[in-house]
Design a protein around this motif. Structure first.
Motif, PDB file in Angstrom:
ATOM      1  N   SER A  52      12.960   0.881  31.241  1.00 37.08           N
ATOM      2  CA  SER A  52      14.206   0.163  31.024  1.00 37.08           C
ATOM      3  C   SER A  52      13.932  -1.339  31.077  1.00 37.08           C
ATOM      4  O   SER A  52      12.944  -1.777  31.676  1.00 37.08           O
ATOM      5  CB  SER A  52      15.238   0.551  32.083  1.00 37.08           C
ATOM      6  OG  SER A  52      14.783   0.192  33.375  1.00 37.08           O
ATOM      7  N   ARG A  56      13.574  -0.740  36.354  1.00 38.76           N
ATOM      8  CA  ARG A  56      13.974   0.134  37.455  1.00 38.76           C
ATOM      9  C   ARG A  56      13.899   1.608  37.065  1.00 38.76           C
ATOM     10  O   ARG A  56      13.813   2.472  37.924  1.00 38.76           O
ATOM     11  CB  ARG A  56      15.397  -0.204  37.900  1.00 38.76           C
ATOM     12  CG  ARG A  56      15.557  -1.588  38.495  1.00 38.76           C
ATOM     13  CD  ARG A  56      17.029  -1.876  38.784  1.00 38.76           C
ATOM     14  NE  ARG A  56      17.614  -0.828  39.620  1.00 38.76           N
ATOM     15  CZ  ARG A  56      18.928  -0.637  39.741  1.00 38.76           C
ATOM     16  NH1 ARG A  56      19.775  -1.393  39.053  1.00 38.76           N
ATOM     17  NH2 ARG A  56      19.392   0.317  40.529  1.00 38.76           N
ATOM     18  N   ARG A  57      13.930   1.901  35.782  1.00 42.41           N
ATOM     19  CA  ARG A  57      13.905   3.272  35.303  1.00 42.41           C
ATOM     20  C   ARG A  57      12.751   3.463  34.322  1.00 42.41           C
ATOM     21  O   ARG A  57      12.361   2.537  33.607  1.00 42.41           O
ATOM     22  CB  ARG A  57      15.217   3.623  34.592  1.00 42.41           C
ATOM     23  CG  ARG A  57      16.466   3.462  35.457  1.00 42.41           C
ATOM     24  CD  ARG A  57      16.591   4.607  36.443  1.00 42.41           C
ATOM     25  NE  ARG A  57      17.857   4.539  37.174  1.00 42.41           N
ATOM     26  CZ  ARG A  57      18.002   4.017  38.384  1.00 42.41           C
ATOM     27  NH1 ARG A  57      16.945   3.475  38.991  1.00 42.41           N
ATOM     28  NH2 ARG A  57      19.177   4.013  38.983  1.00 42.41           N
ATOM     29  N   TRP A  66      13.706   8.500  35.373  1.00 36.36           N
ATOM     30  CA  TRP A  66      13.161   8.465  36.724  1.00 36.36           C
ATOM     31  C   TRP A  66      13.453   7.116  37.385  1.00 36.36           C
ATOM     32  O   TRP A  66      13.417   6.076  36.731  1.00 36.36           O
ATOM     33  CB  TRP A  66      11.645   8.663  36.694  1.00 36.36           C
ATOM     34  CG  TRP A  66      11.173   9.931  36.067  1.00 36.36           C
ATOM     35  CD1 TRP A  66      11.039  10.170  34.726  1.00 36.36           C
ATOM     36  CD2 TRP A  66      10.767  11.115  36.734  1.00 36.36           C
ATOM     37  NE1 TRP A  66      10.566  11.453  34.518  1.00 36.36           N
ATOM     38  CE2 TRP A  66      10.386  12.053  35.745  1.00 36.36           C
ATOM     39  CE3 TRP A  66      10.687  11.486  38.078  1.00 36.36           C
ATOM     40  CZ2 TRP A  66       9.933  13.322  36.053  1.00 36.36           C
ATOM     41  CZ3 TRP A  66      10.220  12.757  38.389  1.00 36.36           C
ATOM     42  CH2 TRP A  66       9.865  13.665  37.384  1.00 36.36           C
ATOM     43  N   ASP A  67      13.709   7.176  38.682  1.00 37.76           N
ATOM     44  CA  ASP A  67      13.752   5.966  39.488  1.00 37.76           C
ATOM     45  C   ASP A  67      12.311   5.573  39.799  1.00 37.76           C
ATOM     46  O   ASP A  67      11.566   6.347  40.407  1.00 37.76           O
ATOM     47  CB  ASP A  67      14.526   6.224  40.779  1.00 37.76           C
ATOM     48  CG  ASP A  67      14.694   4.965  41.606  1.00 37.76           C
ATOM     49  OD1 ASP A  67      13.674   4.434  42.090  1.00 37.76           O
ATOM     50  OD2 ASP A  67      15.837   4.516  41.765  1.00 37.76           O
ATOM     51  N   ASN A  95      10.980   3.389  41.784  1.00 37.65           N
ATOM     52  CA  ASN A  95      10.633   3.178  43.190  1.00 37.65           C
ATOM     53  C   ASN A  95      10.559   4.478  43.971  1.00 37.65           C
ATOM     54  O   ASN A  95       9.645   4.693  44.772  1.00 37.65           O
ATOM     55  CB  ASN A  95      11.641   2.239  43.855  1.00 37.65           C
ATOM     56  CG  ASN A  95      11.565   0.831  43.300  1.00 37.65           C
ATOM     57  OD1 ASN A  95      10.491   0.336  42.981  1.00 37.65           O
ATOM     58  ND2 ASN A  95      12.716   0.189  43.177  1.00 37.65           N
ATOM     59  N   ASP A  96      11.513   5.388  43.742  1.00 36.15           N
ATOM     60  CA  ASP A  96      11.588   6.615  44.528  1.00 36.15           C
ATOM     61  C   ASP A  96      10.887   7.798  43.873  1.00 36.15           C
ATOM     62  O   ASP A  96      10.607   8.801  44.545  1.00 36.15           O
ATOM     63  CB  ASP A  96      13.057   6.990  44.779  1.00 36.15           C
ATOM     64  CG  ASP A  96      13.788   5.918  45.575  1.00 36.15           C
ATOM     65  OD1 ASP A  96      13.112   5.168  46.300  1.00 36.15           O
ATOM     66  OD2 ASP A  96      15.022   5.824  45.447  1.00 36.15           O
ATOM     67  N   VAL A 151      16.956  10.773  37.939  1.00 45.12           N
ATOM     68  CA  VAL A 151      18.347  10.348  38.129  1.00 45.12           C
ATOM     69  C   VAL A 151      19.247  10.797  36.979  1.00 45.12           C
ATOM     70  O   VAL A 151      20.468  10.864  37.151  1.00 45.12           O
ATOM     71  CB  VAL A 151      18.432   8.816  38.298  1.00 45.12           C
ATOM     72  CG1 VAL A 151      17.725   8.389  39.566  1.00 45.12           C
ATOM     73  CG2 VAL A 151      17.835   8.082  37.091  1.00 45.12           C
ATOM     74  N   GLN A 209      20.434  -1.416  28.014  1.00 50.33           N
ATOM     75  CA  GLN A 209      20.043  -0.263  28.821  1.00 50.33           C
ATOM     76  C   GLN A 209      20.405   1.090  28.212  1.00 50.33           C
ATOM     77  O   GLN A 209      20.323   2.117  28.890  1.00 50.33           O
ATOM     78  CB  GLN A 209      20.644  -0.349  30.235  1.00 50.33           C
ATOM     79  CG  GLN A 209      20.433  -1.659  30.952  1.00 50.33           C
ATOM     80  CD  GLN A 209      19.084  -1.749  31.660  1.00 50.33           C
ATOM     81  OE1 GLN A 209      18.346  -0.795  31.754  1.00 50.33           O
ATOM     82  NE2 GLN A 209      18.757  -2.944  32.154  1.00 50.33           N
TER      83      GLN A 209
END
Length: 445
Positions: free
Chosen positions: A247, A251-252, A264-265, A267-268, A272, A290
């Motif tokens: 993105s 972040r994605r 996907w996230d 960071n985690d 999502v 986005q």
């Protein structure tokens, strides 16, 4: 003054040739029982599909000698008209029928006259402004080969430049190795930044600084620190991933394959959002706001908004979509298939088919296989195929009375069987791979 006279002469020659094409088509239509434009469109769409069909107004312009069609549209018209016998409906000739070759040759001659007229009509003042969008105002974009290819030892499968300047070039080769090249010194890095994985299916750098490099292989996606090669996270559990896209805010990460699209996230490392589509995903591209463009092997193209989960069928191609690229400003989407490159106005993408299409770019000849597409920031589109690499200026084009757009198509930059290409985010570097070669060729603008 002499140059001005030459330009006028070329324009007149082009116009005369275009008029001659219209007269030839009109005579052919008359010989075949003079079917109406409505009948031609309906019959051609039924027999040959709507991919190269023209509106009634566009056909009128072509037959009147006022509008220059793409080669695909010309052959569609000729084949449809030839399917009539004294007004009765028969079978159209196949694309390889020798009866079509004179029409191809006529199209090539007119196209050459048009290009010559455009080059000579460009004034020095307009050519000096590389960002002007006035019709025919920019000279052809120039790339100069760097006489030092990057040798990988094995055929290269994927290419990706790091943002924002293209300092690093990531390549994956047939041996499953991902290499990172320093484009300033044209050499491979010799430290842990070189990443080795299983068979690689896609590569992508994270915006805006290229901090992360995503590598998909054997159903997993690995996120590495681009500068060190250190593994940050592994995203498991999807069937073969064939497309990746970060993105704009990084972040994605969108991954596409046989199971649709997963978001996907970063960071985690958790999913999502998911988006189910027909057929396997062939390419992904994020818009600046986005949203996500998704193309499939079955010819579908979707615009998906992960925030609302809205999915819009943006277009349809009769054959598999083999390449896709979105202009940096998000205004133009380019898709390629087995024989053509299509341009779409993103603003009009909610209207299927004719409403969103602005042009069918037909390049080179029959059965051209589009392998890769890439936009530069100033609107040039690099198109790689089994015929080579062409550069097309998608910002230059006048809209005629029938709503048709003209786009300046440059000459072949590479005359070879191209398997892949990539443009640096600033548009300064072009990387190309060709069949039966273990190296990456580089050009600089």
């Amino acid at each position: 003054m002499a140059e001005h006279r030459d330009a006028n002469r070329d324009d007149n020659t082009y116009e005369a040739a275009l008029q001659g094409l219209g007269e030839a088509l009109t005579n052919l239509k008359r010989q075949r029982g003079a079917p109406s434009y409505d009948r031609i469109r309906a019959r051609g769409s039924k027999l040959l599909g709507e991919g190269s069909a023209s509106s009634k107004a566009s056909m009128s312009g072509v037959f009147a000698g006022r509008q220059f069609p793409t080669m695909d549209r010309l052959l569609w018209l000729v084949r449809t008209v030839l399917s009539y016998q004294d007004g009765e409906e028969g079978r159209p000739p196949q694309r390889d029928n020798p009866i079509l070759e004179p029409w191809r040759e006529r199209w090539r001659q007119i196209d050459a006259l048009r290009k010559a007229a455009r080059r000579r009509s460009s004034t020095p003042e307009s050519a000096s402004d590389p960002l002007s969008t006035q019709p025919h105002s920019r000279s052809e974009k120039q790339y100069y080969p760097l006489h030092r290819p990057l040798f990988s030892g094995h055929p290269v499968r994927h290419l990706a430049f790091s943002p924002p300047e293209g300092r690093w070039l990531a390549t994956s080769s047939a041996d499953g190795r991902v290499r990172l090249w320093d484009t300033e010194v044209l050499a491979e890095t010799r430290d842990p930044r070189t990443v080795t994985t299983g068979p690689v299916t896609a590569l992508a750098f994270s915006p805006p600084d290229g901090r992360l490099l995503a590598v998909s292989s054997t159903g997993q996606v690995h996120l590495h620190e681009a500068e060190t090669g250190k593994l940050q996270i592994a995203l498991p559990g999807q069937r073969q991933v064939t497309a990746l896209a970060f993105s704009p805010d990084a972040r994605r990460l969108a991954t596409g394959g046989e199971g649709g699209v997963r978001l996907w996230d970063v960071n985690d490392g958790v999913v999502v959002r998911t988006c189910q589509v027909d057929d396997s995903v062939s390419a992904l591209a994020y818009t600046p706001d986005q949203r996500l463009f998704i193309t499939t092997d079955g010819g579908d193209c979707y615009l998906w908004d992960p925030e609302t989960d809205a999915k819009i069928a943006a277009s349809y191609s009769e054959g598999p979509v083999t390449a896709m690229a979105l202009s940096p400003d998000g205004h133009v989407l380019a898709t390629g298939d087995g024989g053509a490159t299509w341009l779409w106005l993103v603003a009009d993408v909610r209207t299927p088919n004719d409403g969103g299409m602005i042009l069918n770019l037909y390049l080179g000849g029959d059965r051209e296989q589009i392998r890769a597409l890439a936009f530069s920031p100033d609107g040039w589109l690099a198109i790689g195929s089994n015929r080579g690499v062409r550069l097309c200026d998608t910002t230059i084009g006048r809209v005629d009375a029938f709503g048709e757009h003209e786009v300046y198509t440059g000459d072949l930059l590479v005359d070879d069987d191209v398997t892949g290409l990539a443009l640096s985010p600033n548009g300064r570097l072009l990387a190309v791979t060709v069949a039966h070669s273990n190296s990456v060729r580089l050009w600089k603008s």
